[in-house]
Scaffold this active site. Structure first.
Site, short mmCIF file in Angstrom:
data_model
loop_
_atom_site.label_atom_id
_atom_site.label_comp_id
_atom_site.label_asym_id
_atom_site.label_seq_id
_atom_site.Cartn_x
_atom_site.Cartn_y
_atom_site.Cartn_z
N HIS A 24 0.74 -1.09 0.00
CA HIS A 24 0.02 -0.05 -0.13
C HIS A 24 0.82 1.21 -0.05
O HIS A 24 0.55 2.27 -0.66
CB HIS A 24 -0.93 0.13 1.29
CG HIS A 24 -1.71 -1.26 1.25
ND1 HIS A 24 -1.60 -2.03 2.34
CD2 HIS A 24 -2.85 -1.61 0.79
CE1 HIS A 24 -2.50 -3.15 2.23
NE2 HIS A 24 -3.28 -2.76 1.11
N CYS A 130 -15.79 -14.92 -4.32
CA CYS A 130 -14.65 -14.71 -3.46
C CYS A 130 -15.10 -13.61 -2.35
O CYS A 130 -15.03 -12.38 -2.86
CB CYS A 130 -13.31 -14.52 -4.08
SG CYS A 130 -11.84 -14.28 -2.67
N CYS A 155 -10.18 -19.62 -4.81
CA CYS A 155 -9.72 -18.53 -5.68
C CYS A 155 -8.39 -18.77 -6.00
O CYS A 155 -7.49 -18.80 -5.00
CB CYS A 155 -10.10 -17.33 -4.66
SG CYS A 155 -9.34 -15.69 -5.40
N LYS A 305 4.25 -12.76 -3.35
CA LYS A 305 3.35 -11.63 -3.20
C LYS A 305 3.15 -11.53 -1.69
O LYS A 305 2.58 -12.64 -1.14
CB LYS A 305 1.98 -11.90 -4.06
CG LYS A 305 1.11 -10.37 -3.77
CD LYS A 305 0.02 -10.62 -4.96
CE LYS A 305 -0.66 -9.23 -4.75
NZ LYS A 305 -1.53 -9.34 -3.40
#
Length: 521
Positions: A24, A130, A155, A305
């Site tokens: 972020h 999801c 997912c 990730k």
């Protein structure tokens, strides 16, 4: 990009179901650096960030913590997301929350408008959903579960079982915009950047678009559909509209006309929403599509990730406490090619901090100011006749300024920093070659010494201006130490390479190390 023109740029609107991590922070400082550059270029700049606070995932998180959804998002935003902006020295112009009345009322107006134009209809829907993505998943993102989830549909992004939902919903006629979107991508080849992202979007649209469910009726944490209060607007539709509601859509048409359209910087995992669904919604409403969508890559930690479940989500404050906000900003904006995946490691950040910031830029500033104090009593000297070597530095500064601006226009912040850093490297080499400490021993070389030190100080002036969007705190300290005139943030950045702006006779001040060495345990 012409100085004075509108430059409206946004981060993705963040989903504050948990605390922010360096991913972020990466997006936010990238958008902030772009916005700061354009402000200094004289463009009519507006930077927006904010939080997306509705949806089923938020409602469940609140229930798990024994509070109402509104109490939950208020706590997260005030304790985690607002402080992130201060931690990273972000100068956003606005922060929108999707639970604010200004947003909710304008969302209703937008949805009513495309309903009245015939682009929304009632229907039934059954699909795998999801909660983590807040999305009905396409076949390409559904995989067979393994281990504890064997036999279940999972997912592909969150690796968690999907829920089969059957609801009566309202649908947006997304399928009607397939040809118009493909035409947009042809006519504006830079609408989606980088090229890999553009190709991905085109391939997705060419496969055929299905109409989009834009409401949910199984829960009530959201904005009511204006003509049917038993439904709330699908969280992604609600979220996308923040880019319009924050600048006055449905409330201040003058401000909206001034700002819109703008640019969106997003992570590549939410590219489809921004490059397909969002422009289609705008077309349906009769509004301009965005100027462009830039998708950056993922930040990888240990080759993966970042993920809360895998304990790879690193808090920005952890790095800022050690390196400072400027080093954080510099590292992530320079070490990773903007638009591609990039790996973070503590060791790499330490190495770059010492090599590029402490030993490179910081040492250049310290010794240039110190030699001016020692040899000229702290007064910026009047340069004498320039040699070819001096003029080569001047040309390099001008070229770096022009090339960095061109890189910013391509949203390649990393390339802009590379261009600017040629000045740092050139000036350090210039000092080694000209040896001002040796010139100072010969009174006959006094004028030459003045020219050499003026070249260093004037180069540092240009660096302070050019690097201020990336490292606002340290460049402000340097600006003050140089005795430069005017406010740093008001210096025309595209004129930074014009030589001779630091006035002779200005008083330099002692400067503490801009980037003190970090003692490793």
């Amino acid at each position: 990009m012409t100085s004075g023109g509108s430059f409206y740029i946004t981060t993705p609107i963040y989903y504050p179901s948990d605390v922010p991590h360096i991913g972020h922070g990466y997006t936010t400082v990238a958008v902030d650096a772009l916005a700061r550059w354009h402000r200094q270029a004289g463009d009519d700049t507006w930077m927006l960030t904010g939080t997306d606070e509705h949806g089923q995932k938020m409602m469940r998180a609140a229930a798990a913590n024994g509070v109402s959804p509104q109490e939950w998002v208020d706590k997260l935003v005030s304790e985690e997301w607002f402080p992130l902006l201060e931690t990273l020295d972000v100068a956003n112009d606005d922060f929108i929350r999707t639970t604010q009345e200004r947003h909710e009322e304008s969302v209703k107006a937008f949805i009513q408008a495309i309903y009245d134009r015939g682009y929304i209809y009632a229907g039934e829907y059954e699909a795998l959903y999801c909660v983590g993505c807040e999305e009905f998943k396409p076949d390409s993102e559904i995989v067979e579960g393994t281990g504890a989830f064997e036999g279940l549909k999972v997912c592909a992004i969150h690796s968690k079982p999907l829920e089969l939902l059957h609801e009566k919903n309202y649908f947006f006629k997304l399928s009607e915009f397939q040809d118009r979107l493909l035409e947009l991508f042809r006519e504006q080849p830079d609408f989606v950047q980088p090229e890999s992202a553009r190709n991905e979007v085109i391939a997705f649209v060419q496969q055929g678009l299905k109409d989009l469910s834009i409401s949910r009726s199984a829960f009530d944490w959201g904005i009511p559909v204006p003509w049917d209060s038993s439904h709330v607007i699908y969280v992604w539709v609600d979220a996308l509209l923040n880019y319009a509601t924050a600048i006055g859509y449905g409330a201040d048409e003058g401000d909206f006309a001034r700002r819109w359209p703008g640019y969106h910087v997003v992570g590549k995992d939410i590219l489809r929403f921004h490059a397909v669904i969002w422009p289609a919604m705008l077309m349906a409403a009769g509004l301009d599509v965005p100027k462009g969508v830039f998708a950056h890559g993922w930040l990888l930690v240990g080759g993966e990730k970042m993920s809360k479940s895998k304990a790879t989500g690193i808090a920005p404050q952890t790095l800022v406490d050690t390196f400072g906000s400027d080093a954080y900003r510099f590292y992530f904006l320079s070490a990773i090619a903007f638009g591609q995946d990039g790996s973070f490691s503590w060791e790499d950040m330490v190495a770059r901090y010492h090599a590029e910031l402490a030993n490179g830029f910081g040492n250049l500033a310290s010794r240039s100011v110190a030699m001016t104090a020692k040899y000229f009593g702290g007064s910026v000297p009047e340069p004498g006749e320039y040699t070819d070597g001096d003029r080569a530095v001047q040309t390099l500064v001008a070229d770096a300024t022009r090339n960095a601006d061109a890189a910013i226009e391509r949203f390649r912040i990393d390339q802009a920093i590379d261009e600017i850093w040629t000045i740092v490297d050139a000036l350090n080499g210039y000092i080694t070659e000209n040896e001002p400490w040796a010139l100072a021993k010969d009174d006959a070389m006094r004028e030459r010494l003045a020219t050499v030190l003026y070249t260093c100080l004037e180069g540092l002036r240009a660096l302070a201006v050019l690097l201020s969007p990336v490292m606002p705190a340290s460049t402000q300290k340097l600006w003050q130490a140089l005795g430069a005139e005017g406010a740093l943030a008001e210096q025309p950045i595209r004129e930074a390479g014009r030589w001779g702006q630091l006035p002779a006779g200005a008083t330099v001040a002692k400067i503490a190390p801009l980037f003190p060495r970090i003692e490793e345990d």
